[in-house]
Scaffold this active site. Structure first.
Site, PDB file in Angstrom:
ATOM      1  N   ASP A 265      66.883  29.862  59.042  1.00  0.00           N
ATOM      2  CA  ASP A 265      67.944  30.827  58.784  1.00  0.00           C
ATOM      3  C   ASP A 265      67.271  32.172  58.451  1.00  0.00           C
ATOM      4  O   ASP A 265      66.053  32.264  58.286  1.00  0.00           O
ATOM      5  CB  ASP A 265      68.887  30.354  57.662  1.00  0.00           C
TER       6      ASP A 265
HETATM    7  C1  BGC Z   1      73.572  32.855  57.899  1.00  0.00           C
HETATM    8  C2  BGC Z   1      73.643  32.099  59.209  1.00  0.00           C
HETATM    9  C3  BGC Z   1      73.667  33.075  60.362  1.00  0.00           C
HETATM   10  C4  BGC Z   1      72.451  33.971  60.269  1.00  0.00           C
HETATM   11  C5  BGC Z   1      72.306  34.942  61.414  1.00  0.00           C
HETATM   12  C6  BGC Z   1      72.504  33.928  57.892  1.00  0.00           C
HETATM   13  O1  BGC Z   1      72.599  34.739  56.798  1.00  0.00           O
HETATM   14  O2  BGC Z   1      73.353  31.939  56.849  1.00  0.00           O
HETATM   15  O3  BGC Z   1      74.755  31.255  59.216  1.00  0.00           O
HETATM   16  O4  BGC Z   1      73.716  32.366  61.563  1.00  0.00           O
HETATM   17  O5  BGC Z   1      72.513  34.710  59.063  1.00  0.00           O
HETATM   18  O6  BGC Z   1      73.220  35.959  61.359  1.00  0.00           O
END
Ligand code: BGC
Length: 712
Positions: free
Chosen positions: A266
């Site tokens: 993530d």
């Molecule tokens: C979130 C994810 C997301 C990623 C990309 C993160 O902060 O937890 O769910 O896909 O950002 O935007």
């Protein structure tokens, strides 16, 4: 490209080119880019050389920008390995469907598949290759803002929806070389939804048994459906950050769930291993994440900065890097971008596509509405009579909900506009119009439509709350409406169940509308005035108070279960100041129709490993209005090697019944439905007795028994 050619390509790559493939950046790093930022951005200090070796970017998908960035990149990339474009298309790209929690309330996986398919089409023509969806983290805590992104509290419903999303994104043939497909990323692996006290990014402490029993089901279904990527979660598991956790990412994900695709961290999660405190340097974080099996580092830069030195010093073997690079090259190849780096960019949506998308958004919005109160049949209203409309949410197009990236709130119909459209007579009273608010009884019309809830900005990531009540302005509106003597119809827009007894007690009817997407205003209006019959069912219990959280229907009995609410019975598992029951249970939702269930019948009271049985029940619509009922089948194993939930959903069917129509619903129960996770983490069934429950929601009483035997 053939697999062998990919390996040859890998051989031609320098170590720094290989490491580049593992880096994910936002588009801002490219001259032609500018992208959506969804997390903290740290100083990167990447050399232009590294930027033009990065394997993928996220957050940009405007056709022309994608084309420009890909062209700029390929001109500077030595081996001409095209970039992958990824983004968060969560509940639609531009045509916005209801938030995932609302989609789960439809209990209609086929509809979910269709919305994902449409989102894939729109993403494809805008040059996207990968979406960071579906999110299948099981959650039992509405304080956590991300409940809006998930499929509810039940592992079975979650897995049905998970599969539907993947099938929709990746297409019928699960072949990403087909047009209009994008790769799905199941996230966040694993158990992110179990954050303590519902506080975002907080600690998770969950037993392996509980992980396997309830939390892995959704991920497993998405993986079985062919999801190409898995995103790691921000939390820890057994004391180790998941992004550095070999047990979670290798033993569980690869060995037990059989995942063969690409693992992406993530946002910033590799760097955050340092904050968690299991690595003191970026180098240690990079080493831990790579060993654990993270192929792509999203928006932190430790692989880039440290992997080469770790290999030079002999700490990491280059084969570990090759393994990750090969995953990414394989994904690129499956998408066909070696042959066509501008995949999808020449395609467009037809006018008919747009019409179909809008229709689909309307159907989805209608099916996602859950009617939880309808005292004395307050709804539907007579469309010839004038109504009073209160609440600022009635006068805005901000109805799309969080994660609706390319959605157009300024073009989204507001409730007021939808009322105009339907030629309903109404008077909208602004929140600040105190004179009118204090004299509601003097305004003509005997019903008040009261729009309440939480702003979309308070739903989704980083929106945990401890107080899930209405705001003080909204409580005042509710109180004035309730004392006006008129019928109060409350429509709640939120990303989670609100916990405020006043809403449910003071209103004559309550319609949960979530954030329903581009067409929600029309969906709400047609439902209120009876042109649509609500059919949504709660994917999540609505608690009575925050103190009951976590609350879920499929809990265990405990050694001292509360069998009847008897005050004298002190030493049982209960509260002194609250019922154990939620305000509305999982699976609950009213209709304008009435459905009656006949006495269910089993084809046999005994099933075996090889012989399944059938359960039949006649359902009758005893009302004058046709409607949809979701027939739900729950079971309970009387004895297990580990404790068994008091009830567990194993199947459901949505049926449409005309007025006075009776339909026989038949469920097949087979041995596989009775399997559960034992203490050795293996899933299998045990011979023994089961109870079954069949009805309208999870509160249904026991209907009968059957037995699993080794012979008939
Ligand atoms: C979130 C994810 C997301 C990623 C990309 C993160 O902060 O937890 O769910 O896909 O950002 O935007």
């Amino acid at each position: 490209m053939k697999a062998i050619e990919l390996k040859q390509l890998l051989k031609q790559m320098t170590i720094s080119e290989k490491i580049g493939q593992l880096q994910q950046l936002t588009a801002d790093f490219f001259t032609s880019g500018a992208s959506e930022i969804t997390g903290p951005v740290k100083e990167a200090n990447l050399s232009p050389e590294m930027i033009y070796q990065a394997g993928s970017i996220l957050g940009v998908s405007d056709k022309e920008k994608v084309r420009a960035i890909q062209a700029e990149y390929l001109a500077k990339n030595r081996l001409k390995i095209p970039l992958l474009f990824m983004a968060d298309v969560i509940h639609g790209y531009k045509e916005i469907f209801p938030i995932p929690l609302a989609m789960a309330a439809t209990w209609n996986p086929e509809l979910v598949r269709q919305t994902a398919e449409f989102a894939a089409k729109e993403s494809y023509v805008n040059g996207l290759h990968v979406t960071f969806s579906p999110m299948v983290d099981l959650v039992r805590d509405p304080r956590w803002g991300r409940v809006m992104e998930y499929n509810g509290e039940d592992p079975y419903l979650n897995s049905r929806m998970a599969r539907a999303y993947v099938q929709g994104y990746q297409g019928d043939q699960n072949d990403l070389r087909q047009p209009n497909t994008i790769a799905a990323t199941v996230k966040h692996f694993a158990a992110y939804g179990a954050v303590e006290a519902g506080r975002e990014y907080n600690t998770v402490d969950l037993s392996r048994w509980q992980l396997f029993e309830n939390y892995l089901t959704g991920y497993q279904a998405a993986i079985d459906a062919g999801a190409k990527l898995v995103m790691t979660s921000f939390n820890i598991f057994e004391g180790i950050p998941v992004t550095a956790n070999e047990y979670v990412l290798r033993t569980v994900l690869r060995d037990k769930l059989g995942f063969k695709g690409t693992v992406i961290s993530d946002w910033d999660a590799v760097e955050e291993i340092i904050n968690h405190g299991t690595a003191s340097t970026g180098s240690a974080a990079a080493e831990q994440a790579l060993r654990a099996g993270v192929d792509i580092e999203m928006m932190s830069f430790n692989y880039n900065k440290f992997l080469e030195a770790l290999v030079d010093k002999g700490i990491l073997s280059v084969s570990l890097i090759d393994e990750a690079v090969l995953q990414i090259l394989t994904l690129k190849n499956e998408l066909g971008i070696f042959e066509d780096p501008f995949r999808g960019l020449d395609a467009t949506l037809t006018e008919q596509d747009q019409v179909n998308g809008t229709k689909l958004a309307l159907t989805a919005a209608k099916e996602s509405l859950v009617l939880v109160e309808n005292k004395q049949k307050a709804l539907p209203l007579d469309e010839r009579k004038s109504v009073i409309v209160l609440g600022s949410l009635a006068n805005t197009g901000e109805l799309l909900g969080g994660w609706s990236w390319h959605g157009q709130p300024q073009e989204t119909e507001s409730i007021i506009a939808a009322l105009d459209h339907a030629k309903i007579k109404y008077r909208f009273v602004d929140d600040q119009n105190h004179t009118a608010l204090n004299h509601l009884d003097e305004i003509s019309g005997d019903s008040i439509l009261l729009f309440l809830g939480e702003p979309a900005s308070q739903t989704g990531e980083a929106t945990s709350k401890t107080d899930l009540r209405l705001t003080s302005t909204q409580r005042r509106l509710l109180s004035l409406a309730a004392s006006s003597g008129k019928k109060v119809i409350s429509i709640i827009m939120s990303g989670r169940p609100l916990i405020d007894s006043e809403i449910y007690e003071k209103s004559n009817a309550v319609l949960l509308a979530w954030y329903g997407g581009s067409e929600v205003a029309q969906a709400i209006c047609t439902t209120i005035f009876g042109k649509n019959n609500p059919s949504g069912k709660l994917p999540m219990s609505v608690p009575r108070n925050v103190g009951q959280i976590p609350i879920y229907y499929n809990h265990y009995s405990t050694g001292r279960p509360e069998t009847s609410p008897d005050e004298k019975d002190k030493y049982v598992s209960k509260y002194l100041d609250s019922s154990n029951q939620p305000r509305y249970p999982f699976g609950f939702g009213l209709s304008y129709s009435n459905f009656e269930y006949g006495i269910p019948k089993l084809s046999s009271a005994v099933l075996t490993k090889t012989k399944s049985i059938e359960l039949m029940v006649d359902v009758t619509n005893t009302s004058l209005q046709s409607g949809v009922e979701t027939v739900q089948l729950y079971i309970h194993a009387l004895v297990g090697e580990t404790v068994r939930p008091v009830k567990q959903l194993i199947n459901f069917k949505r049926i449409m019944l005309e007025s006075h129509e009776t339909r026989r619903v038949i469920f097949t129960i087979s041995e596989t439905d009775l399997r559960y996770v034992h203490s050795n983490l293996q899933s299998k069934s045990d011979l023994g007795d089961f109870e079954y429950f069949i009805g309208s929601d999870s509160n249904v009483n026991k209907k009968g028994n059957f037995e699993l035997r080794d012979v008939e």
